[in-house]
Design a protein around this motif. Structure first.
Motif, PDB file in Angstrom:
ATOM      1  N   THR A  75       7.303  12.566  11.159  1.00  0.00           N
ATOM      2  CA  THR A  75       8.711  12.883  11.399  1.00  0.00           C
ATOM      3  C   THR A  75       9.637  12.287  10.349  1.00  0.00           C
ATOM      4  O   THR A  75      10.655  12.894   9.982  1.00  0.00           O
ATOM      5  N   ILE A  76       9.312  11.103   9.840  1.00  0.00           N
ATOM      6  CA  ILE A  76      10.194  10.399   8.901  1.00  0.00           C
ATOM      7  C   ILE A  76      10.449  11.250   7.654  1.00  0.00           C
ATOM      8  O   ILE A  76       9.527  11.682   6.971  1.00  0.00           O
ATOM      9  N   SER A  77      11.716  11.454   7.354  1.00  0.00           N
ATOM     10  CA  SER A  77      12.124  12.229   6.179  1.00  0.00           C
ATOM     11  C   SER A  77      12.731  11.311   5.120  1.00  0.00           C
ATOM     12  O   SER A  77      13.026  10.136   5.398  1.00  0.00           O
ATOM     13  N   PHE A  78      12.956  11.836   3.928  1.00  0.00           N
ATOM     14  CA  PHE A  78      13.633  11.061   2.882  1.00  0.00           C
ATOM     15  C   PHE A  78      15.012  10.610   3.371  1.00  0.00           C
ATOM     16  O   PHE A  78      15.449   9.499   3.081  1.00  0.00           O
ATOM     17  N   GLU A  79      15.681  11.486   4.108  1.00  0.00           N
ATOM     18  CA  GLU A  79      17.016  11.151   4.613  1.00  0.00           C
ATOM     19  C   GLU A  79      16.946   9.982   5.592  1.00  0.00           C
ATOM     20  O   GLU A  79      17.810   9.090   5.574  1.00  0.00           O
ATOM     21  N   ASP A  80      15.910   9.971   6.436  1.00  0.00           N
ATOM     22  CA  ASP A  80      15.734   8.857   7.383  1.00  0.00           C
ATOM     23  C   ASP A  80      15.510   7.544   6.639  1.00  0.00           C
ATOM     24  O   ASP A  80      15.928   6.478   7.099  1.00  0.00           O
ATOM     25  N   ILE A  81      14.838   7.630   5.506  1.00  0.00           N
ATOM     26  CA  ILE A  81      14.587   6.428   4.699  1.00  0.00           C
ATOM     27  C   ILE A  81      15.875   5.977   4.015  1.00  0.00           C
ATOM     28  O   ILE A  81      16.219   4.795   4.015  1.00  0.00           O
ATOM     29  N   LYS A  82      16.611   6.915   3.444  1.00  0.00           N
ATOM     30  CA  LYS A  82      17.885   6.578   2.781  1.00  0.00           C
ATOM     31  C   LYS A  82      18.870   5.948   3.747  1.00  0.00           C
ATOM     32  O   LYS A  82      19.547   4.970   3.438  1.00  0.00           O
ATOM     33  N   LEU A  83      18.969   6.524   4.948  1.00  0.00           N
ATOM     34  CA  LEU A  83      19.906   6.026   5.953  1.00  0.00           C
ATOM     35  C   LEU A  83      19.334   4.863   6.764  1.00  0.00           C
ATOM     36  O   LEU A  83      20.036   4.283   7.590  1.00  0.00           O
ATOM     37  N   GLN A  84      18.042   4.550   6.549  1.00  0.00           N
ATOM     38  CA  GLN A  84      17.334   3.477   7.255  1.00  0.00           C
ATOM     39  C   GLN A  84      17.190   3.742   8.757  1.00  0.00           C
ATOM     40  O   GLN A  84      16.995   2.814   9.550  1.00  0.00           O
TER      41      GLN A  84
ATOM     42  N   ASP B  60       0.827  -1.211   0.000  1.00  0.00           N
ATOM     43  CA  ASP B  60       0.000   0.000   0.000  1.00  0.00           C
ATOM     44  C   ASP B  60       0.860   1.260   0.000  1.00  0.00           C
ATOM     45  O   ASP B  60       2.024   1.226   0.415  1.00  0.00           O
ATOM     46  N   GLY B  61       0.252   2.350  -0.414  1.00  0.00           N
ATOM     47  CA  GLY B  61       0.937   3.636  -0.492  1.00  0.00           C
ATOM     48  C   GLY B  61       1.156   4.290   0.845  1.00  0.00           C
ATOM     49  O   GLY B  61       1.495   5.481   0.906  1.00  0.00           O
ATOM     50  N   ASP B  62       0.984   3.535   1.929  1.00  0.00           N
ATOM     51  CA  ASP B  62       1.290   4.037   3.271  1.00  0.00           C
ATOM     52  C   ASP B  62       2.256   3.108   3.988  1.00  0.00           C
ATOM     53  O   ASP B  62       2.385   3.156   5.209  1.00  0.00           O
ATOM     54  N   CYS B  63       2.955   2.248   3.241  1.00  0.00           N
ATOM     55  CA  CYS B  63       3.869   1.270   3.837  1.00  0.00           C
ATOM     56  C   CYS B  63       5.282   1.439   3.277  1.00  0.00           C
ATOM     57  O   CYS B  63       5.553   1.085   2.119  1.00  0.00           O
ATOM     58  N   ILE B  64       6.182   1.983   4.093  1.00  0.00           N
ATOM     59  CA  ILE B  64       7.570   2.193   3.675  1.00  0.00           C
ATOM     60  C   ILE B  64       8.339   0.876   3.801  1.00  0.00           C
ATOM     61  O   ILE B  64       8.393   0.285   4.888  1.00  0.00           O
ATOM     62  N   PRO B  65       8.952   0.394   2.719  1.00  0.00           N
ATOM     63  CA  PRO B  65       9.681  -0.870   2.784  1.00  0.00           C
ATOM     64  C   PRO B  65      11.105  -0.693   3.309  1.00  0.00           C
ATOM     65  O   PRO B  65      11.779   0.283   2.991  1.00  0.00           O
ATOM     66  N   ARG B  66      11.546  -1.645   4.120  1.00  0.00           N
ATOM     67  CA  ARG B  66      12.967  -1.665   4.488  1.00  0.00           C
ATOM     68  C   ARG B  66      13.779  -1.974   3.232  1.00  0.00           C
ATOM     69  O   ARG B  66      13.253  -2.523   2.249  1.00  0.00           O
ATOM     70  N   LYS B  67      15.054  -1.668   3.242  1.00  0.00           N
ATOM     71  CA  LYS B  67      15.868  -1.754   2.023  1.00  0.00           C
ATOM     72  C   LYS B  67      15.943  -3.161   1.427  1.00  0.00           C
ATOM     73  O   LYS B  67      16.196  -3.324   0.231  1.00  0.00           O
ATOM     74  N   ASP B  68      15.704  -4.201   2.247  1.00  0.00           N
ATOM     75  CA  ASP B  68      15.767  -5.578   1.749  1.00  0.00           C
ATOM     76  C   ASP B  68      14.385  -6.177   1.481  1.00  0.00           C
ATOM     77  O   ASP B  68      14.252  -7.389   1.290  1.00  0.00           O
ATOM     78  N   PHE B  69      13.361  -5.327   1.446  1.00  0.00           N
ATOM     79  CA  PHE B  69      11.979  -5.788   1.323  1.00  0.00           C
ATOM     80  C   PHE B  69      11.760  -6.605   0.044  1.00  0.00           C
ATOM     81  O   PHE B  69      11.287  -7.748   0.098  1.00  0.00           O
TER      82      PHE B  69
END
Length: 271
Positions: free
Chosen positions: A128-137, A91-100
């Protein structure tokens, strides 16, 4: 390509941006993204366009007019626009971990669908989650989550990186192996065999109903909720009603009792 990732969305541009950023940072990049859009405004298209150059394959945007909650309909249309034999639903509200994506491909097996879960976030953390938080996991770190609004609980073990612990937890979890729209993968041919999603259904168990028909068809399921990790961003559910839940439960009960595999109002309408 190895897999088509089908992401459902409806007028949730900020959350979709974070999710697409998650797919930009996967360890596996041999996949396509297909956005199943249930009638969003042009703002969603603008988000998709902004991400087009960041993937190995062009994002496929499947859109239909806004006529109420028609998730099953847009999913059936999206399935037919995929270019892979293997499908991953989220879904468009579920951020995948990098190994998803990698984890789904690792455990795929003929005769099975994969049943994943999610870790649900409060609104404070979701914002709170930013693009940077996603990139850095960062957002998949339990210490970071606790610092940013998530309460300490046993559920945080879902975010484990220890593969042996993950295997053990999948083995002992009481959670059933169900078809979950936010985290499930399967072979396209199996879905088409049971005529896809049931367009008689609206919000409330519509994804599980597909899994129940796959079981009737002879497909089994694997539990990967502790291996394929995604973060569920908070949101309201104004489309959920008691009436639709009751109707959907009745459909599922009938299908189980009569061992139904293929339903009438499904993907065959578009073949």
């Amino acid at each position: 390509m190895k897999v088509s990732v089908i992401i459902t969305t409806y007028n949730s541009e900020e959350w979709l941006s974070k999710v697409l950023e998650g797919y930009c940072n996967q360890t596996e990049n041999d996949f396509e993204v297909v956005v199943a859009d249930d009638g969003s405004t042009s703002k969603t298209k603008d988000v998709i366009d902004s991400f087009q150059s960041k993937f190995k394959f062009p994002i496929v945007h499947v859109w239909q007019e806004d006529n109420g909650f028609q998730k099953c309909k847009i999913l059936n249309k999206a399935i037919l626009k995929t270019n892979s034999d293997y499908l991953l639903f989220t879904d468009g509200d579920c951020i995948p971990r990098k190994d998803f994506v990698q984890q789904h491909l690792k455990f795929q097996e003929k005769g099975y669908f994969l049943s994943g879960g999610y870790f649900k976030l409060p609104m404070e953390t979701s914002n709170t989650i930013s693009f940077e938080d996603i990139k850095l996991q960062n957002c998949f770190s339990t210490s970071w989550l606790i610092k940013n609004g998530v309460k300490k609980s046993f559920k945080l073990t879902k975010l484990t990186h220890n593969k042996f612990f993950a295997i053990f937890m999948n083995w002992i979890t009481p959670t059933k192996k169900t078809f979950n729209g936010h985290n499930t993968s399967c072979f396209k041919s199996d879905l088409i065999a049971v005529n896809g999603f049931n367009e008689e259904m609206q919000y409330g168990g519509l994804d599980r109903e597909v899994g129940e028909r796959l079981f009737n068809f002879g497909i089994l399921a694997k539990q990967i909720r502790y291996q394929a990790i995604c973060l569920h961003l908070d949101h309201k559910r104004g489309y959920a009603t008691k009436e639709t839940w009751e109707k959907n439960f009745a459909i599922r009960a009938y299908n189980k009792k009569h061992n139904i595999t293929a339903i009438e109002k499904g993907i065959s309408q578009y073949l």
